[in-house]
Design a protein around this motif. Structure first.
Motif, PDB file in Angstrom:
ATOM      1  N   HIS A 215      11.148 -63.018  14.530  1.00  0.00           N
ATOM      2  CA  HIS A 215      11.005 -63.755  13.151  1.00  0.00           C
ATOM      3  C   HIS A 215       9.947 -64.983  13.590  1.00  0.00           C
ATOM      4  O   HIS A 215      10.021 -65.924  12.910  1.00  0.00           O
ATOM      5  CB  HIS A 215      12.438 -64.236  12.515  1.00  0.00           C
ATOM      6  N   GLY A 216       9.341 -64.811  14.905  1.00  0.00           N
ATOM      7  CA  GLY A 216       8.745 -66.204  15.023  1.00  0.00           C
ATOM      8  C   GLY A 216       9.421 -67.320  15.471  1.00  0.00           C
ATOM      9  O   GLY A 216       8.758 -68.350  15.444  1.00  0.00           O
ATOM     10  N   PHE A 220       8.947 -71.040  23.069  1.00  0.00           N
ATOM     11  CA  PHE A 220       8.251 -70.801  24.238  1.00  0.00           C
ATOM     12  C   PHE A 220       7.682 -72.261  24.798  1.00  0.00           C
ATOM     13  O   PHE A 220       8.022 -73.174  23.838  1.00  0.00           O
ATOM     14  CB  PHE A 220       7.152 -69.981  24.387  1.00  0.00           C
TER      15      PHE A 220
ATOM     16  N   ARG B  27      -0.008 -74.398  14.098  1.00  0.00           N
ATOM     17  CA  ARG B  27       0.969 -75.012  15.236  1.00  0.00           C
ATOM     18  C   ARG B  27       1.017 -76.560  15.314  1.00  0.00           C
ATOM     19  O   ARG B  27       2.090 -77.105  15.406  1.00  0.00           O
ATOM     20  CB  ARG B  27       0.327 -74.535  16.522  1.00  0.00           C
ATOM     21  N   ASP B  28      -0.136 -77.206  15.163  1.00  0.00           N
ATOM     22  CA  ASP B  28       0.017 -78.628  15.585  1.00  0.00           C
ATOM     23  C   ASP B  28       0.221 -79.697  14.417  1.00  0.00           C
ATOM     24  O   ASP B  28       0.819 -80.507  14.122  1.00  0.00           O
ATOM     25  CB  ASP B  28      -1.360 -79.145  16.103  1.00  0.00           C
ATOM     26  N   THR B  33       5.207 -72.375  14.740  1.00  0.00           N
ATOM     27  CA  THR B  33       5.031 -72.111  16.047  1.00  0.00           C
ATOM     28  C   THR B  33       5.088 -70.717  16.384  1.00  0.00           C
ATOM     29  O   THR B  33       4.895 -70.468  17.669  1.00  0.00           O
ATOM     30  CB  THR B  33       5.558 -72.852  17.124  1.00  0.00           C
ATOM     31  N   GLY B  34       5.274 -69.771  15.493  1.00  0.00           N
ATOM     32  CA  GLY B  34       5.524 -68.436  15.727  1.00  0.00           C
ATOM     33  C   GLY B  34       4.140 -67.681  16.089  1.00  0.00           C
ATOM     34  O   GLY B  34       4.068 -66.656  16.319  1.00  0.00           O
ATOM     35  N   ARG B  36       0.812 -67.287  17.896  1.00  0.00           N
ATOM     36  CA  ARG B  36       0.724 -67.930  19.330  1.00  0.00           C
ATOM     37  C   ARG B  36      -0.619 -67.977  19.770  1.00  0.00           C
ATOM     38  O   ARG B  36      -1.476 -67.349  19.288  1.00  0.00           O
ATOM     39  CB  ARG B  36       1.490 -66.833  20.258  1.00  0.00           C
ATOM     40  N   ALA B  46      -2.585 -62.306  19.908  1.00  0.00           N
ATOM     41  CA  ALA B  46      -1.225 -63.061  19.767  1.00  0.00           C
ATOM     42  C   ALA B  46      -1.290 -63.766  18.457  1.00  0.00           C
ATOM     43  O   ALA B  46      -0.032 -64.594  18.077  1.00  0.00           O
ATOM     44  CB  ALA B  46      -1.070 -63.923  20.967  1.00  0.00           C
ATOM     45  N   ILE B  74       4.315 -64.864  11.017  1.00  0.00           N
ATOM     46  CA  ILE B  74       5.426 -64.164  11.211  1.00  0.00           C
ATOM     47  C   ILE B  74       6.640 -64.616  10.591  1.00  0.00           C
ATOM     48  O   ILE B  74       7.649 -63.844  10.344  1.00  0.00           O
ATOM     49  CB  ILE B  74       5.400 -63.898  12.855  1.00  0.00           C
ATOM     50  N   GLU B  75       6.648 -65.918  10.343  1.00  0.00           N
ATOM     51  CA  GLU B  75       7.707 -66.479   9.903  1.00  0.00           C
ATOM     52  C   GLU B  75       8.235 -66.065   8.642  1.00  0.00           C
ATOM     53  O   GLU B  75       9.336 -66.240   8.006  1.00  0.00           O
ATOM     54  CB  GLU B  75       7.843 -68.080   9.933  1.00  0.00           C
ATOM     55  N   ARG B  86      11.007 -54.375  11.847  1.00  0.00           N
ATOM     56  CA  ARG B  86      12.030 -55.165  12.820  1.00  0.00           C
ATOM     57  C   ARG B  86      13.145 -54.286  12.997  1.00  0.00           C
ATOM     58  O   ARG B  86      13.609 -54.404  14.368  1.00  0.00           O
ATOM     59  CB  ARG B  86      12.297 -56.577  11.835  1.00  0.00           C
ATOM     60  N   GLY B  98       8.348 -61.265  24.785  1.00  0.00           N
ATOM     61  CA  GLY B  98       8.512 -61.463  23.298  1.00  0.00           C
ATOM     62  C   GLY B  98       7.075 -62.133  22.938  1.00  0.00           C
ATOM     63  O   GLY B  98       7.002 -62.457  21.629  1.00  0.00           O
ATOM     64  N   PHE B  99       6.294 -62.746  23.556  1.00  0.00           N
ATOM     65  CA  PHE B  99       5.412 -63.578  23.324  1.00  0.00           C
ATOM     66  C   PHE B  99       4.275 -63.198  22.309  1.00  0.00           C
ATOM     67  O   PHE B  99       4.007 -63.586  21.447  1.00  0.00           O
ATOM     68  CB  PHE B  99       4.584 -64.336  24.577  1.00  0.00           C
ATOM     69  N   CYS B 100       3.890 -61.831  22.546  1.00  0.00           N
ATOM     70  CA  CYS B 100       2.940 -61.274  21.828  1.00  0.00           C
ATOM     71  C   CYS B 100       3.492 -60.561  20.760  1.00  0.00           C
ATOM     72  O   CYS B 100       2.718 -59.993  19.727  1.00  0.00           O
ATOM     73  CB  CYS B 100       2.197 -60.334  22.569  1.00  0.00           C
ATOM     74  N   LEU B 105       3.706 -57.336  15.414  1.00  0.00           N
ATOM     75  CA  LEU B 105       4.208 -57.119  14.203  1.00  0.00           C
ATOM     76  C   LEU B 105       3.306 -57.330  13.030  1.00  0.00           C
ATOM     77  O   LEU B 105       3.385 -56.464  12.024  1.00  0.00           O
ATOM     78  CB  LEU B 105       5.421 -57.777  14.067  1.00  0.00           C
TER      79      LEU B 105
END
Lengths: 766, 157
Positions: A215-216, A220, B27-28, B33-34, B36, B46, B74-75, B86, B98-100, B105
């Protein structure tokens, strides 16, 4: 057993809030020769003050039964953050549904947190069991006291203590406060559960971070957000040890969003974990910082390493294995025999530098606190980070708090905390929270590179086709250079990675090491020197098989000979055995032969090999190799298909791994699958090269890692069931892959690959 | 002023430069932040998100290009296909680090939503822009197949 849910990963603050007065907490010092235990009530501790909280705690049991287990090793995808808590919970007879896991900060009282060397399980499996057994024993004693019965008439069962004669039960939570008042039993009085009573060990428990990942929400390194945080990107010297000459500070400051430009301190050798120097651009967001860095237009004074040229380095490496080297293992007199009988077969192999290239680039976030600095980073080595940061900021390690986030891959890169040092230095310099981001180009061009190497092999063959004499020489840029600029020779530790311990039963053997001059920071990368040593040893063995027109599997088994344990008398006193004792983890050639036989069966070696023999356009073939590393034994059969254009496909790989006791079989399997893909990347296209001291590659277009279609279409993994002590797993699968692949290319095309990577080599049959 | 619609919500970003890549807006500026950062050059996938339901690389797409359109990250990824994926990802135990996987997805969801009958080869092609350094590719294949089967069964029942 019903399918357990994912345990939640909670942050430390939540954990501290949830820890209720009257709960049982146990402290264990996991280093030292025996278990030190301390029981206390939480009433003694001020949980609002993290500094006052003694963090050498591996579990906390609240009065409502909530069990919190600390994961002190870093989670970078191996599943260790699930597996070690499983071991503790199992031995404690805890209910996994009531477990939450907190990630431990850097703290030497946990024992080693260096999550590298494939040693989390093998070094902490027993310790975690002791911790669980201790808690279980204390809870049973507490129940017996409450009931006024003999402790041995009670037993623990899934978060409860049961009095057998009456059937009375008490929940763990209800016993926590009483248990907390007890003196903990001696470690050697603890009774560990028999294998038959295992509840979680050996089962495929879902990893703790699954839902967050999907789910993001997984956190990290780069996901830390602090108020008023600045983002920094750094223009680092393109040549190791270089210095900035001129830069356009005002141009950078003109970029909207850029707040500050800071010259970093210039390091000198040994580079260790120092920040690399250069000019940092700090901005309110990443995009501004990146554009600010472009505007800097920095020029550099390069220094001594500007001479670094990869082709020249390979020439030096080749030259240094063409002449006698330092003897690291000998048996009989290989040299005389090779002179008398002639070198019937001689071959050289070489491989370039590699970069780790984890999907998550290095990054760290730091802020100054009243009495020190607080850093969040995806690190494999929290305590190394703590020490390096303390050194750079002139603080004591106790003044440096290192929080460990999830790691988006590590592979050894994140054992080196230079990026955390950068963030801390910038937080100190600016007085603001700072997040340092490495771009992919930064990551590829400023790494701690896997050694460049060359090897030479020579053998005399007897009438039975087996070698009467075998000489192998290896030269590679040593890791020691990172810590001592004068280092040129390989260390015993590096040579012990698949070279000193070569497994073949040869009557006359010489293992030698030649020097090499590094010009970049050398680091350990997944499987380390085993990568090239296995490539050399297993390729040369295949060459001997081909010279004998023998079945490569049968020939390998003949080379290995009768199963035996290589002792220190053969391996030399310097042989490190991955830091584990040889009596517990012998170099057992019998187990190596067993995985070779098993992979032959599972991979249907004989039938498929015959079937593919003589195929053309596409040319297809099978290759085989087996290697012991990190105390585990892995064999591969790789099938290749080469098209008329020379394009390589890998339809199928069979893996058999004997890694001793399997704590979490599915994650072991995943590591083996991942190792094959990692091996595919390095064999196909892994090459870091330099011209005039500058790394040529920069992103995934020039430093290519395998895409889905380039990797094996099928990977069949068989794990050998075993009650032998658990071996390393994370790195054990990589070494046999490249030689098995190259041996398959030979089988398919008659072309012998003696240099990695394959990229740029013509694979079509001659 | 930059106005974006993300996961069904309208967001106003008065301080953001509209040329900023969406990755850094998310992100910023929005602390989402999901999505990447992996390469910054559209090479690794990513940062894959959806623009009007189609996958794009957020690291290369200026925010201005998304104005007046619907963004999904992704969120916010939902619906029957995402749910099946999922589930399959969980059962096949796909992720390592899990990073990528968020990006994986996002690519997988678009592919299965728009090509419910796709062959394995087509799935491979659709996923070839997403790198995984841990090496979860064969499990991704298995999970996509499982999700596809589940969705087709649902469809037929």
């Amino acid at each position: 057993m019903s399918q357990p849910r994912n345990p939640r990963l909670v942050d430390r603050r939540t954990f501290l809030r949830q820890s209720l007065a009257g709960s049982l907490t146990l402290g264990f010092s996991l280093h030292g020769s025996h278990l030190l235990a301390r029981a206390t009530t939480d009433l003694d501790l001020d949980f609002q003050d993290e500094g006052a909280w003694s963090p050498d705690l591996f579990l906390s049991l609240a009065s409502d039964g909530q069990l919190t287990i600390v994961s002190h090793r870093s989670e970078m995808g191996t599943g260790i953050g699930t597996a070690l808590p499983m071991v503790l919970a199992d031995e404690m007879e805890a209910d996994w549904e009531r477990v939450q896991i907190v990630q431990g900060d850097a703290d030497r009282r946990y024992g080693s947190q260096n999550t590298d060397g494939s040693r989390s399980i093998r070094n902490f499996y027993h310790r975690m069991r002791e911790a669980g057994a201790l808690a279980r024993t204390m809870l049973v004693t507490a129940a017996a006291e409450r009931w006024q019965v003999a402790a041995d008439s009670c037993h623990a069962e899934k978060h409860e203590v049961v009095h057998k004669p009456t059937g009375k039960r008490l929940a763990y939570g209800e016993l926590a406060a009483v248990a907390a008042t007890q003196a903990p039993p001696e470690a050697d009085s603890l009774q560990l559960k028999p294998a038959s009573a295992r509840r979680y060990v050996g089962k495929d428990i879902p990893i703790r971070d699954m839902d967050a990942i999907l789910h993001g929400r997984a956190q990290f390194g780069l996901d830390i957000r602090l108020p008023d945080m600045l983002v920094a990107v750094i223009a680092r010297p393109p040549v190791l040890g270089g210095k900035p000459l001129e830069w356009q500070e005002s141009a950078a400051l003109k970029v909207s969003g850029v707040k500050q430009v800071v010259a970093m301190p210039t390091p000198s050798a040994p580079f260790m974990y120092q920040a690399l120097g250069g000019i940092a651009v700090l901005a309110k967001d990443t995009w501004s910082a990146m554009r600010g860095r472009e505007a800097l237009a920095c020029t550099w004074e390069d220094g001594e390493h500007a001479v670094f040229d990869s082709e020249k380095q390979q020439e030096e490496l080749r030259a240094n294995v063409a002449k006698p080297g330092r003897k690291v293992r000998r048996k009989g007199d290989a040299e005389s025999l090779l002179k008398e009988d002639g070198e019937h077969l001689q071959a050289n192999y070489e491989a370039p530098h590699l970069a780790h290239a984890p999907m998550e680039t290095p990054c760290a976030t730091a802020r100054m606190t009243e009495d020190g600095v607080e850093v969040w980073m995806p690190t494999q080595a929290p305590q190394s980070a703590q020490q390096a940061i303390a050194g750079a900021l002139n603080l004591t390690p106790q003044q440096v708090t290192v929080h460990v986030t999830l790691l988006g891959g590590g592979f050894g890169r994140k054992s080196k905390p230079d990026y955390g040092v950068e963030a801390a230095l910038l937080a100190q310099e600016t007085g603001k929270p700072v997040q340092v981001l490495w771009t992919r180009e930064d990551d590829i061009r400023h790494g701690y590179y896997h050694a460049a190497s060359a090897m030479s092999f020579a053998a005399s063959l007897g009438e039975d086709g087996l070698p009467t004499a075998w000489r192998q020489r290896s030269a590679f840029t040593p890791i020691g250079f990172t810590f001592n600029p004068a280092a040129r020779d390989g260390s015993d530790g590096e040579l012990g990675l698949g070279f000193t311990d070569m497994p073949f039963d040869v009557p006359n053997l010489s293992v030698e090491n030649g020097p090499s001059t590094p010009h970049v920071r050398i680091g350990w990368l997944r499987s380390v020197c085993n990568v090239f040593h296995a490539f050399g040893v297993s390729s040369f063995a295949d060459e001997l098989a081909a010279a004998n027109e023998a079945d490569p599997q049968e020939y390998l088994l003949r080379l290995i000979g009768e199963g035996r344990h290589l002792g220190i008398d053969e391996l030399g006193a310097g042989y490190g055995n991955y830091g584990s004792p040889l009596d517990q983890y012998p170099v057992d050639t019998g187990r190596l032969a067993d995985v070779l036989r098993e992979v032959g069966k599972r991979g249907d070696w004989s039938r498929r090999r015959q079937e593919l023999q003589g195929s053309s356009n596409p040319w297809r073939g099978l290759g085989i190799a087996a290697h012991r590393s990190f105390l585990g034994y892995v064999a591969n059969i790789v099938e290749v298909e080469i098209s008329s254009s020379g394009a390589l496909k890998i339809p199928r790989v069979d893996v058999v791994a004997d890694c001793g006791l399997l704590i979490h079989p599915d994650r072991v399997r995943a590591q083996m699958e991942g190792a094959v893909v990692f091996g595919t990347s390095l064999a196909r296209s892994g090459a870091i090269s330099a011209q005039e001291g500058r790394i040529v590659e920069g992103n995934f277009d020039t430093y290519r890692i395998a895409r889905n279609m380039e990797t094996p279409a099928q990977i069949h993994v068989h794990l050998v069931p075993s009650e032998a002590p658990p071996s390393g797993v994370g790195e054990t699968g990589v070494p046999p892959f490249a030689p098995a692949l190259c041996n398959a290319i030979f089988a398919a095309t008659g072309k012998r690959i003696r240099r990695l990577p394959l990229q740029g080599q013509d694979l079509k049959p001659a | 002023m930059l106005r974006l619609r993300i996961n069904g919500e309208d967001r106003e970003l008065p301080e953001a430069d509209p040329q900023t890549p969406l990755l850094w807006i998310l992100r910023d500026h929005l602390a989402m932040t999901g999505t990447r950062y992996g390469c910054g050059k559209g090479l690794c996938g990513a940062c894959t998100i959806h623009l009007d339901g189609n996958p794009i690389r957020a690291c290369l797409t200026p925010a201005a290009a998304a104005e007046g359109k619907e963004l999904t990250t992704i969120e916010g990824l939902g619906g029957a296909v995402a749910s099946a994926l999922r589930q399959a990802w969980t059962e096949q135990r796909v992720p390592q680090c899990g990073f990528c996987q968020g990006g994986q997805l996002m690519s997988a969801e678009h592919h299965l939503r728009t090509n419910p009958q796709a062959t394995e080869q087509a799935q491979h092609g659709a996923m070839s822009g997403n790198l995984c350094r841990c090496g979860t590719y064969t499990r991704i294949d298995a999970a996509m197949k499982q999700a596809q089967t589940a969705l087709n069964q649902e469809e037929n029942s």
